[in-house]
Design a protein around this motif. Structure first.
Motif, PDB file in Angstrom:
ATOM      1  N   ALA C 119      19.773  71.934 -19.806  1.00  0.00           N
ATOM      2  CA  ALA C 119      18.320  72.068 -19.942  1.00  0.00           C
ATOM      3  C   ALA C 119      17.730  72.787 -18.739  1.00  0.00           C
ATOM      4  O   ALA C 119      16.747  73.522 -18.857  1.00  0.00           O
ATOM      5  N   HIS C 120      18.339  72.590 -17.574  1.00  0.00           N
ATOM      6  CA  HIS C 120      17.866  73.270 -16.372  1.00  0.00           C
ATOM      7  C   HIS C 120      18.058  74.784 -16.477  1.00  0.00           C
ATOM      8  O   HIS C 120      17.276  75.557 -15.921  1.00  0.00           O
ATOM      9  N   MET C 121      19.090  75.189 -17.250  1.00  0.00           N
ATOM     10  CA  MET C 121      19.428  76.620 -17.276  1.00  0.00           C
ATOM     11  C   MET C 121      18.783  77.374 -18.432  1.00  0.00           C
ATOM     12  O   MET C 121      18.875  78.602 -18.481  1.00  0.00           O
ATOM     13  N   ILE C 122      18.167  76.638 -19.385  1.00  0.00           N
ATOM     14  CA  ILE C 122      17.555  77.338 -20.533  1.00  0.00           C
ATOM     15  C   ILE C 122      16.437  78.257 -20.052  1.00  0.00           C
ATOM     16  O   ILE C 122      15.554  77.844 -19.302  1.00  0.00           O
ATOM     17  N   ARG C 123      16.481  79.519 -20.480  1.00  0.00           N
ATOM     18  CA  ARG C 123      15.424  80.459 -20.077  1.00  0.00           C
ATOM     19  C   ARG C 123      14.703  81.013 -21.295  1.00  0.00           C
ATOM     20  O   ARG C 123      15.299  81.212 -22.331  1.00  0.00           O
TER      21      ARG C 123
END
Lengths: 163, 235, 123
Positions: C119-123
């Motif tokens: 979720a931290h990496m979703i852009r």
């Protein structure tokens, strides 16, 4: 003749002792409540971790998905979870979390000998020093705060209080 | 004349398969204790009733039993403070021998396991003492409350942990461990701290406080156990 | 590990949950405007300061969630272990529950860490 009869340790007796301590003081009830709330909140936590996995598109996703995919999956799950029965369950969880937190702090303080009375000469008339006013106050504060947390969660989830 | 109704747990392992409750009507006298009522039953109504008692004044700790759901000393409990209808059962968490008599072997074994005596390392001094062991009031007050324990087993019977975990040392043994740990004359602190630091030792106490509630001598085992935990955390 | 240290960790993780759980509840519950439910504000996918994606994108909030996951996993499963020790005094059952709970804790940590990291990496 048998000398003694080992008292039968039946699970009905054990659970009754654990869950229905009629006639005992509030400390005993706090023990029961701390157990029940702890188990329920742990079960909720497991479900919560499983359910938050859906923020990014469910259990099958072990790569970084596109934002649109994650968003549409999340909306589906939200539709499923956003219903009055689950919200009412969350209100109960809110009560339990608040109670378990404050009562847990009380127990931690007690286990380190803080907020308890000092040992002294025996006075059979006075209540036990371990049932100190601080301890009783924190216990009732935990009940009060838990009730406030439940009311607040009703508002936060259903939006009934503030319009 | 006012009468008190006693409903008494009866079980004789040589003849009974299952426990039963026998009901007796006992005339009330002012100041009657539960033990007085049971002795009236044994003398006038039913000689087969088995009870254990000795001093009748709350010192020997023999007559512990469950009266109306809570463990109490029969000689120390006025009928008036409990009610006009009494349900008398043997102590819980102790094996039953017969009727109201329970077996204390396990209880005393646990008591012994915490070394309830003063341990000294100065053996020469012990053999030929040259002085006394003086204690200040403050040193005395650290443990004097817990030394009033009469080993009646009421706290052990009230403890919810003992009922589910039979190997748990119980409030009495742990309180007595703290009583000797806190004594300024004792010299075995590190050994004592090791005795109950196990998965089924002191850490299974959850401060339900039932032991202190039922203690007839005001010993407050729950306080002793929490203070013992603090000492163990300090190491 | 000695029982003493396990219980010390139990208390410390409890205090940790108080801190990081407080942050978690703050972002979800206490940032909504009065009169609106959390479903309409913070539990949106994005579009609010503390919407789901915004929380995970923030490095500090995401790592505080990971610590909350760690502490709650330990605290909750150790609590279950304590209750199971008392309910089943049998030694074999005790060692079996230990392995079951260790596995459960490991699985929870892996699955939860996956959620937070991805979720931290979703852009």
């Amino acid at each position: 003749m048998r000398a003694t009869r080992a008292q039968s340790r039946s699970y009905s007796t054990v659970l009754k002792t654990m869950l229905l301590p009629a006639g005992y003081s509030v400390e005993r009830w706090s023990y029961t409540l701390q157990r029940v709330t702890g188990v329920v909140v742990t079960l909720y936590f497991v479900l919560h971790v499983v359910e938050t996995g859906n923020f990014i598109g469910g259990p099958g996703v072990w790569y970084v998905p596109s934002k649109d995919f994650a968003a549409s999956y999340y909306e589906q799950v939200k539709e499923l979870l956003h219903n009055p029965i689950f919200d009412a369950g969350l209100v109960i969880i809110g009560w339990m979390v608040a109670f378990h937190t404050i009562n847990g702090l009380r127990l931690t303080l007690a286990h380190f000998g803080i907020t308890l009375g000092k040992p002294t000469r025996v006075d059979p008339e006075s209540p036990p020093r371990s049932f100190s006013n601080y301890q009783r106050a924190i216990f009732w504060a935990s009940i009060a705060l838990a009730t406030f947390a439940a009311v607040y969660s009703v508002d936060a989830l259903f939006g009934v209080l503030s319009g | 004349m006012k009468t008190v109704r006693f409903s008494v747990y009866r079980f004789d392992p040589s003849s009974d398969k299952k426990e039963r409750y026998a009901t007796y009507e006992v005339p009330y006298k002012t100041g009657m204790t539960v033990l007085d009522g049971l002795l009236y039953i044994k003398e006038r109504l039913d000689h087969t009733l088995a009870i254990r008692y000795s001093c009748r004044m709350g010192i020997c700790g023999s007559c512990g039993m469950t009266v109306n759901g809570l463990p109490r000393l029969a000689c120390y409990t006025q009928v008036k403070e409990v009610g006009w209808s009494l349900k008398v059962e043997p102590l819980r968490n102790h094996p039953h021998v017969r009727d109201l008599v329970t077996n204390f072997d396990e209880f005393f074994k646990k008591h012994k396991s915490v070394k309830p005596w003063l341990v000294r390392t100065d053996s020469r001094e012990q053999e030929s003492p040259t002085s006394q062991y003086l204690q200040s009031d403050a040193e005395l007050e650290k443990y004097i409350q817990f030394s009033y324990c009469i080993s009646c087993g009421l706290c052990y019977s009230a403890c919810p942990v003992v009922s589910s975990l039979p190997e748990f040392p119980g409030p009495q043994a742990l309180a007595l461990l703290y009583r000797y740990l806190a004594d300024s004359r004792d010299q075995s602190r590190s050994e004592r701290l090791k005795i109950v630091d196990e998965a089924v030792g002191i850490w299974r106490c959850h401060f339900a406080g039932s032991c202190s509630q039922v203690c007839p001598k005001g010993v407050d085992p729950a306080l002793a156990i929490q203070l013992l935990r603090r000492e163990m955390m300090r190491g | 590990m000695r029982e003493k240290n396990v219980m010390l960790l139990h208390y410390l993780s409890g205090v940790g949950i108080l801190i990081f759980g407080g942050i978690h509840l703050f972002t979800v519950f206490f940032t909504r405007p009065l009169g609106e439910t959390v479903w309409e504000t913070t539990l949106l996918f994005e579009g609010h300061q503390f919407a789901i994606l915004e929380v995970y994108r923030n490095m500090l909030l995401a790592s505080s969630l990971w610590f909350l996951l760690l502490f709650t996993t330990f605290h909750g499963l150790n609590g279950l272990r304590v209750i199971l020790i008392e309910l089943f005094p049998n030694r074999a059952v005790r060692s079996a529950t230990r392995y079951v709970l260790l596995f459960l804790g490991f699985a929870l940590m892996v699955y939860g860490t996956r959620t937070i990291v991805i979720a931290h990496m979703i852009r």
